[in-house]
Design a protein around this motif. Structure first.
Motif, PDB file in Angstrom:
ATOM      1  N   ASP A   1      -5.792 -38.345   6.272  1.00  0.00           N
ATOM      2  CA  ASP A   1      -5.983 -38.171   7.646  1.00  0.00           C
ATOM      3  C   ASP A   1      -6.103 -39.801   8.071  1.00  0.00           C
ATOM      4  O   ASP A   1      -5.965 -40.218   9.110  1.00  0.00           O
ATOM      5  CB  ASP A   1      -7.224 -37.528   8.174  1.00  0.00           C
ATOM      6  N   VAL A   2      -6.561 -40.587   7.180  1.00  0.00           N
ATOM      7  CA  VAL A   2      -6.689 -41.980   7.755  1.00  0.00           C
ATOM      8  C   VAL A   2      -5.243 -42.555   7.582  1.00  0.00           C
ATOM      9  O   VAL A   2      -5.152 -43.368   8.765  1.00  0.00           O
ATOM     10  CB  VAL A   2      -7.442 -42.969   6.426  1.00  0.00           C
ATOM     11  N   ASP A   3      -4.379 -42.187   7.019  1.00  0.00           N
ATOM     12  CA  ASP A   3      -2.959 -42.516   7.035  1.00  0.00           C
ATOM     13  C   ASP A   3      -2.258 -41.871   8.071  1.00  0.00           C
ATOM     14  O   ASP A   3      -1.468 -42.561   8.739  1.00  0.00           O
ATOM     15  CB  ASP A   3      -2.331 -42.249   5.817  1.00  0.00           C
ATOM     16  N   LYS A   4      -2.456 -40.703   8.211  1.00  0.00           N
ATOM     17  CA  LYS A   4      -1.696 -39.804   9.317  1.00  0.00           C
ATOM     18  C   LYS A   4      -2.143 -40.385  10.671  1.00  0.00           C
ATOM     19  O   LYS A   4      -1.444 -40.500  11.637  1.00  0.00           O
ATOM     20  CB  LYS A   4      -2.132 -38.430   9.304  1.00  0.00           C
ATOM     21  N   GLY A   5      -3.585 -40.702  10.684  1.00  0.00           N
ATOM     22  CA  GLY A   5      -4.123 -41.017  12.013  1.00  0.00           C
ATOM     23  C   GLY A   5      -3.346 -42.614  12.390  1.00  0.00           C
ATOM     24  O   GLY A   5      -3.012 -42.667  13.773  1.00  0.00           O
ATOM     25  N   MET A   6      -3.216 -43.395  11.406  1.00  0.00           N
ATOM     26  CA  MET A   6      -2.696 -44.567  11.966  1.00  0.00           C
ATOM     27  C   MET A   6      -1.126 -44.727  11.986  1.00  0.00           C
ATOM     28  O   MET A   6      -0.509 -45.342  13.105  1.00  0.00           O
ATOM     29  CB  MET A   6      -2.946 -45.498  10.873  1.00  0.00           C
ATOM     30  N   LYS A   7      -0.377 -43.774  11.387  1.00  0.00           N
ATOM     31  CA  LYS A   7       0.970 -43.440  11.477  1.00  0.00           C
ATOM     32  C   LYS A   7       1.080 -43.147  12.930  1.00  0.00           C
ATOM     33  O   LYS A   7       1.997 -43.344  13.854  1.00  0.00           O
ATOM     34  CB  LYS A   7       1.613 -42.479  10.665  1.00  0.00           C
ATOM     35  N   LEU A   8       0.487 -41.760  13.188  1.00  0.00           N
ATOM     36  CA  LEU A   8       0.834 -41.145  14.608  1.00  0.00           C
ATOM     37  C   LEU A   8       0.045 -41.707  15.834  1.00  0.00           C
ATOM     38  O   LEU A   8       0.524 -41.857  17.061  1.00  0.00           O
ATOM     39  CB  LEU A   8       0.068 -39.603  14.362  1.00  0.00           C
ATOM     40  N   GLY A   9      -0.994 -42.508  15.533  1.00  0.00           N
ATOM     41  CA  GLY A   9      -1.673 -43.322  16.686  1.00  0.00           C
ATOM     42  C   GLY A   9      -1.203 -44.552  16.883  1.00  0.00           C
ATOM     43  O   GLY A   9      -1.331 -45.140  17.982  1.00  0.00           O
ATOM     44  N   THR A  10      -0.456 -45.180  16.000  1.00  0.00           N
ATOM     45  CA  THR A  10       0.062 -46.426  16.229  1.00  0.00           C
ATOM     46  C   THR A  10       1.403 -46.803  15.859  1.00  0.00           C
ATOM     47  O   THR A  10       2.184 -47.785  16.076  1.00  0.00           O
ATOM     48  CB  THR A  10      -0.694 -47.763  15.097  1.00  0.00           C
TER      49      THR A  10
ATOM     50  N   MET B   1       3.949 -46.516   7.488  1.00  0.00           N
ATOM     51  CA  MET B   1       3.024 -45.944   6.596  1.00  0.00           C
ATOM     52  C   MET B   1       1.676 -46.479   6.893  1.00  0.00           C
ATOM     53  O   MET B   1       1.387 -47.351   7.609  1.00  0.00           O
ATOM     54  CB  MET B   1       3.201 -46.905   5.420  1.00  0.00           C
ATOM     55  N   GLY B   2       0.790 -45.669   6.560  1.00  0.00           N
ATOM     56  CA  GLY B   2      -0.625 -45.771   6.692  1.00  0.00           C
ATOM     57  C   GLY B   2      -1.267 -46.947   5.848  1.00  0.00           C
ATOM     58  O   GLY B   2      -0.693 -47.229   5.034  1.00  0.00           O
ATOM     59  N   PRO B   3      -2.513 -47.355   5.897  1.00  0.00           N
ATOM     60  CA  PRO B   3      -3.055 -48.318   5.278  1.00  0.00           C
ATOM     61  C   PRO B   3      -3.260 -48.326   3.619  1.00  0.00           C
ATOM     62  O   PRO B   3      -2.934 -48.966   2.649  1.00  0.00           O
ATOM     63  CB  PRO B   3      -4.409 -48.806   5.783  1.00  0.00           C
ATOM     64  N   LEU B   4      -3.490 -47.012   3.140  1.00  0.00           N
ATOM     65  CA  LEU B   4      -3.624 -46.532   1.871  1.00  0.00           C
ATOM     66  C   LEU B   4      -2.281 -46.310   1.313  1.00  0.00           C
ATOM     67  O   LEU B   4      -2.198 -46.881   0.166  1.00  0.00           O
ATOM     68  CB  LEU B   4      -4.404 -45.235   1.824  1.00  0.00           C
ATOM     69  N   GLU B   5      -1.305 -45.573   1.815  1.00  0.00           N
ATOM     70  CA  GLU B   5       0.105 -45.545   1.593  1.00  0.00           C
ATOM     71  C   GLU B   5       0.599 -47.082   1.102  1.00  0.00           C
ATOM     72  O   GLU B   5       1.400 -47.147   0.307  1.00  0.00           O
ATOM     73  CB  GLU B   5       0.800 -44.824   2.318  1.00  0.00           C
ATOM     74  N   LEU B   6       0.285 -47.907   2.113  1.00  0.00           N
ATOM     75  CA  LEU B   6       1.005 -49.372   2.087  1.00  0.00           C
ATOM     76  C   LEU B   6       0.509 -49.719   0.852  1.00  0.00           C
ATOM     77  O   LEU B   6       1.179 -50.729   0.274  1.00  0.00           O
ATOM     78  CB  LEU B   6       0.976 -49.823   3.426  1.00  0.00           C
TER      79      LEU B   6
END
Length: 285
Positions: A216-225, A229-234
């Motif tokens: 959800d950290v990654d999903k939130g950043m991808k969909l919200g910004t 990639m989200g920060p953990l994926e990146l």
């Protein structure tokens, strides 16, 4: 100093992930390339990376040339003296100031005086690296993004004594490889990592402190910004050790706002470095 029209052979110091990628895109653009590393094994690993990458691109019809023809334009070596034939050199050694200064001092002796030297450093001072040479005006930062064959951006970094001609050559060379450039002064982290590393670290902290699951950290950043990639994926994609090294450099230079996240350091200590080891914040085949 030689200009873009004079460049036929490109020297690349380092056959790791970044060095092999730079060698690949230069050869794909039609340049002859001399790729050097300190051990034959590392050079062979570099060719394996290049061949795998070219095969993937060819399978997606994203490579105009024949993969074998691209590889044939690359010569591997362990001898720094073989770079004497280069018209332009890009260094992609490990992100360690002492190592880079040693490499540039050796390049200064091995490469003709009118050849510009570029460093692929992502956080270290261009000015300090250049001071190891007698050609400080011909040393420039040329920070490729990972993976080099896929990412379109290259950061051109201007040291204290970098000449306008060297800066122009860096922009022109990157453009000839099919890349787009932006320019940064020689300040810690330049543009990209100065902004990117705190973003990654805060994503790691949010997960570690239970703000949200890693997904959800990654999903939130991808969909919200609208980032791909989200920060953990990146972080996994870049390499957690690379992220930690960059964060530590920025922390030393700029203070506690760049302090590496505890979980990032713990992952690196455990040897879980991301995609390249098969496990980081996520698991990979």
């Amino acid at each position: 100093m030689r200009d873009l029209g004079d460049i036929q052979t490109v020297g690349v110091v380092g056959a790791g992930t970044m060095g092999a990628g730079i060698a690949q895109v230069a050869a794909t653009a039609g340049y002859d390339v001399v790729m050097r590393d300190v051990e034959t094994e590392f050079v062979e690993d570099g060719f394996d990376r290049i061949e795998d990458s070219l095969d993937r691109l060819a399978s997606r019809d994203e490579l105009a040339d024949d993969p074998d023809a691209v590889v044939d334009r690359i010569t591997g070596t362990t001898e720094l003296a073989d770079l004497a034939a280069a018209d332009f050199v890009v260094e992609a050694a490990v992100e360690d100031m002492a190592v880079k200064r040693d490499v540039f001092a050796d390049l200064d002796d091995a490469v003709p005086d009118d050849v510009a030297l570029a460093t692929n450093t992502s956080t270290l001072s261009i000015t300090t690296i250049a001071a190891a040479t007698d050609r400080e005006d011909r040393v420039v930062g040329l920070h490729f993004m990972n993976p080099v064959p896929v990412m379109k951006g290259v950061e051109v970094v201007v040291g204290e004594k970098t000449s306008e001609d060297a800066v122009g050559l860096a922009h022109d060379f990157a453009a000839d490889l099919g890349k787009e450039t932006w320019e940064s002064d020689d300040k810690p982290g330049f543009v990209t990592n100065r902004i990117l590393m705190p973003w990654i670290n805060e994503g790691v902290r949010a997960y570690d402190e239970g703000v949200a699951s890693k997904a959800d950290v990654d999903k939130g950043m991808k969909l919200g910004t609208n980032v791909p990639m989200g920060p953990l994926e990146l972080a996994d994609h870049i390499g957690l050790d690379v992220c930690l090294d960059a964060s530590e450099t920025l922390h030393e230079e700029l203070g506690d706002r760049y302090k590496p996240a505890y979980l990032l350091r713990r992952k690196v200590d455990a040897g879980d470095l991301g995609k390249k080891t098969g496990e980081g914040f996520y698991e990979y085949e």
